[in-house]
Design a protein around this motif. Structure first.
Motif: not given
Length: 184
Positions: A101-117
């Motif tokens: 679990s990650r809290l993302l705030g203004t300016g934050d970025f995340a990548f979720v590849p295909a297949g990742a739940e």
């Protein structure tokens, strides 16, 4: 069809044709794009797979705080989350099975590849920019309802089960039983 289209018997949104539908340079002014309402969120497609020969699409979403978006996976779609403003909690199952679990705030970025739940919850009013594998950006229009004005206060649009299932099948997506995200 939503109420706003009763004035136009064609049922076409005012933004139809704003994207060229082929690889061709174009510009959008603030507020332009293809807009759809899905649940309480408003999604705007800025670039589709049609313009990138299926390589990627770009969209924004404006989201009030709310319930968790159910756990799901995209079989063929890579997805990004870039927080323009606000806060979102992203839940992802890592390749080793760990739930993060990650809290993302203004300016934050995340990548979720295909297949990742994954799942997410909007923690405060948020504007996101997403980039996904080309074609998925139209999921929001397919499962939601098209709207002309992304800033208008429109009622939530809650799709029925058959519509959700058809959209999931068309876009190679699976809605999954919920994880115990309290462990993440």
């Amino acid at each position: 069809m939503t109420f706003e289209y009763l004035a136009d018997p064609s049922g076409r949104p005012a933004w139809e044709g704003v994207l060229p539908g082929r690889p061709h340079p174009f510009f959008l002014e603030a507020g332009q794009g293809e807009h759809a309402k899905l649940f309480v969120d408003t999604f705007s497609v800025l670039l589709s797979g049609d313009e990138t020969e299926g390589q990627f699409g770009v969209f924004t979403s404006t989201c009030p705080p709310g319930e968790i978006i159910p756990t799901h996976a995209h079989d063929q779609t890579h997805e990004t989350f870039y927080v323009l403003e606000g806060a979102i909690r992203l839940y992802v199952q890592m390749p080793d099975g760990d739930q993060v679990s990650r809290l993302l705030g203004t300016g934050d970025f995340a990548f979720v590849p295909a297949g990742a739940e994954h799942a997410y919850r909007i923690e405060e009013p948020t504007r996101l920019m997403g980039v996904s594998s080309g074609g998925f950006e139209r999921f929001f229009q397919t499962m939601g309802t098209k709207v002309d004005d992304p800033t208008a206060d429109t009622p939530p649009f809650v799709p029925d089960g058959p519509r959700m299932g058809a959209a999931a099948q068309q876009f190679h997506m699976d809605f999954l039983p919920g994880f115990d995200w309290s462990r993440a």
